[in-house]
Design an enzyme around this catalytic site. Sequence first.
Site, PDB file in Angstrom:
ATOM      1  N   CYS A 288       0.841  -1.208   0.000  1.00  0.00           N
ATOM      2  CA  CYS A 288       0.000   0.000   0.000  1.00  0.00           C
ATOM      3  C   CYS A 288       0.873   1.255   0.000  1.00  0.00           C
ATOM      4  O   CYS A 288       0.923   2.012  -0.942  1.00  0.00           O
ATOM      5  CB  CYS A 288      -0.882   0.031   1.250  1.00  0.00           C
ATOM      6  SG  CYS A 288      -1.877  -1.410   1.463  1.00  0.00           S
TER       7      CYS A 288
HETATM    8  N1  SAJ Z   1       6.879   2.119   8.585  1.00  0.00           N
HETATM    9  C1  SAJ Z   1       7.943   2.853   9.061  1.00  0.00           C
HETATM   10  N2  SAJ Z   1       7.724   3.761  10.039  1.00  0.00           N
HETATM   11  C2  SAJ Z   1       6.478   3.969  10.575  1.00  0.00           C
HETATM   12  C3  SAJ Z   1       5.396   3.203  10.062  1.00  0.00           C
HETATM   13  C4  SAJ Z   1       5.622   2.282   9.079  1.00  0.00           C
HETATM   14  O1  SAJ Z   1       9.091   2.690   8.613  1.00  0.00           O
HETATM   15  O2  SAJ Z   1       6.340   4.787  11.483  1.00  0.00           O
HETATM   16  C5  SAJ Z   1       7.113   1.166   7.499  1.00  0.00           C
HETATM   17  C6  SAJ Z   1       6.704  -0.248   7.873  1.00  0.00           C
HETATM   18  O3  SAJ Z   1       7.771  -0.927   8.464  1.00  0.00           O
HETATM   19  C7  SAJ Z   1       6.347  -0.843   6.513  1.00  0.00           C
HETATM   20  C8  SAJ Z   1       5.796   0.353   5.748  1.00  0.00           C
HETATM   21  O4  SAJ Z   1       6.276   1.514   6.419  1.00  0.00           O
HETATM   22  O5  SAJ Z   1       7.489  -1.325   5.860  1.00  0.00           O
HETATM   23  C9  SAJ Z   1       4.278   0.379   5.729  1.00  0.00           C
HETATM   24  O6  SAJ Z   1       3.886   0.223   7.050  1.00  0.00           O
HETATM   25  P1  SAJ Z   1       2.357   0.515   7.543  1.00  0.00           P
HETATM   26  O7  SAJ Z   1       2.374   0.545   9.041  1.00  0.00           O
HETATM   27  O8  SAJ Z   1       1.815   1.677   6.855  1.00  0.00           O
HETATM   28  O9  SAJ Z   1       1.631  -0.846   7.177  1.00  0.00           O
HETATM   29  P2  SAJ Z   1       0.870  -1.273   5.869  1.00  0.00           P
HETATM   30  O10 SAJ Z   1       1.643  -1.145   4.641  1.00  0.00           O
HETATM   31  O11 SAJ Z   1       0.311  -2.609   6.199  1.00  0.00           O
HETATM   32  O12 SAJ Z   1      -0.255  -0.187   5.778  1.00  0.00           O
HETATM   33  C10 SAJ Z   1      -1.549  -0.526   6.117  1.00  0.00           C
HETATM   34  C11 SAJ Z   1      -2.335   0.518   5.407  1.00  0.00           C
HETATM   35  N3  SAJ Z   1      -3.702   0.107   5.343  1.00  0.00           N
HETATM   36  C12 SAJ Z   1      -4.367   0.332   4.213  1.00  0.00           C
HETATM   37  O13 SAJ Z   1      -3.863   0.818   3.226  1.00  0.00           O
HETATM   38  C13 SAJ Z   1      -5.771  -0.061   4.221  1.00  0.00           C
HETATM   39  C14 SAJ Z   1      -2.256   1.837   6.138  1.00  0.00           C
HETATM   40  O14 SAJ Z   1      -3.255   2.734   5.629  1.00  0.00           O
HETATM   41  C15 SAJ Z   1      -2.481   1.664   7.594  1.00  0.00           C
HETATM   42  O15 SAJ Z   1      -2.425   2.929   8.239  1.00  0.00           O
HETATM   43  C16 SAJ Z   1      -1.390   0.767   8.116  1.00  0.00           C
HETATM   44  O16 SAJ Z   1      -1.649  -0.510   7.531  1.00  0.00           O
HETATM   45  C17 SAJ Z   1      -1.420   0.678   9.634  1.00  0.00           C
HETATM   46  O17 SAJ Z   1      -1.829   1.659  10.266  1.00  0.00           O
HETATM   47  O18 SAJ Z   1      -0.962  -0.346  10.145  1.00  0.00           O
END
Ligand code: SAJ
Length: 448
Positions: A288
């Site tokens: 995403c």
């Molecule tokens: N990440 C960081 N630092 C952060 C947060 C995330 O480096 O502070 C990295 C994670 O390790 C990962 C990537 O970014 O590699 C994405 O992480 P994410 O927490 O955004 O997880 P996702 O990709 O599973 O995003 C989903 C998304 N959901 C949808 O698109 C419906 C996102 O909108 C959500 O906010 C997120 O999950 C969530 O909150 O967990």
Amino acid sequence: MATVCVNQVETAGQSPIAAALADKVRRRTARVGVIGLGYVGLPLAMEFAGAGFTVTGIDVQAGKVAAVNAGRSYIQDVDAEAFRAMVESGRLRATDDFAVIRELDTLNIAVPTPLRKTKDPDMTYVVAACEQVARYAHPGLLVILESTTYPGTTDELVLPMLEAAGLRVGVDVFLCFSPERVDPGNPVYQTANIPKVVGGVTPACTELGALLYEQALEKVVRVSSTKVAEMVKLLENTFRMINIGMVNELAQQCERMQVDVWEVIDAAATKPFGFMPFYPGPGLGGHCIPIDPYYLSWKTRQTGMEARFIELAGAINGQMPHFVVEKIQNALNDQSKPLRGSRVLVMGVAYKRNIDDVRESPALDVMHVLQSRGALVSYSDPFVPRIEFEGELMESVELMAGVGEADCVVILTDHSEFPYGEVLERAAVVVDTRNALKGRVSAKIVKL
Ligand code: SAJ
């Protein structure tokens, strides 16, 4: 959950076709279809089936169709037992034959929207699915696109396909966009309790889309158009990508100034308003966050404007693997070991903690850079037994054995179950890119 009303009088101003469909939805006799049985479609199909609808899943992958019809859930967030019972009850089945659309009343489309190598939208799957929908669509059908995409997709790409089939959108058929918000592995928020935004081509479309979701989901948020609904999702995920890019840059600034970025963020997070913590890491993974913003920047370029925040954040996030390898190289250097020929154990290859998904995982980028500089790379990840890496099959090694043999251990994914104390004890040096060793003090720890 909305209560079910029977013998509803026709809502004022609703066409007979719309009223008939609304009645079937309220009675849960509407035959529901879901195209794309992945981490979005399968949980959604389960929610509709659980609400009392008879649901037909449609997928081009025979393996998925067979698994569904065998009552076997292949999605971590879909309870295996409940899934099997739902299939056995006859409420949920799957097929690869799109002709079934002729008998369906509603259709949710949840197919992938990846990026091409050029970082342009790849609409292949959406077009292929919509071509099938247009081929079998009929008066009285409600179609809702859920795949994350650029603003305008529903109006400019899907609507014309339905109209070319001789169907008038808003009169014969009804068309909406509703962004998927599934967060894989989230223990609190799952499909049923994540507010569902929906916007239609016409008010009648919006109402029918909202009515369908209200039968199965806890909260539905109506918006005025499909474009608003499409843009909502892009804002949500671009917001994350840019803020992650900012803290990744902050991590590099803090390194230059010898400030502990993790302590800074934790302290800033005590602000009870106007702040939301994001954390640095080895880069941006998942299907995403690294991808969705480029659908917005692509569409922005079509309007003759540059989406500068997205491009900048993409550049910063994209070079984090190199920043991590530099940390590893320096940690080895402090032991008078060159990177070339040194054994580096990677802890965690999934793109985020406690899941098994490696799509776009920055760990793979770090491993690629390490290997290209001659390091001997192995990995250990309890969620990921093997990966295809650089055309080879690579197995996850037993953690403590790997730690004992490594010249440097690097934590790229902070899975909860890792025995961090033991690792720190046994390791020569640990580069911690996730602050997983927070609170532990040791000269062996190199923080991002
Ligand atoms: N990440 C960081 N630092 C952060 C947060 C995330 O480096 O502070 C990295 C994670 O390790 C990962 C990537 O970014 O590699 C994405 O992480 P994410 O927490 O955004 O997880 P996702 O990709 O599973 O995003 C989903 C998304 N959901 C949808 O698109 C419906 C996102 O909108 C959500 O906010 C997120 O999950 C969530 O909150 O967990």
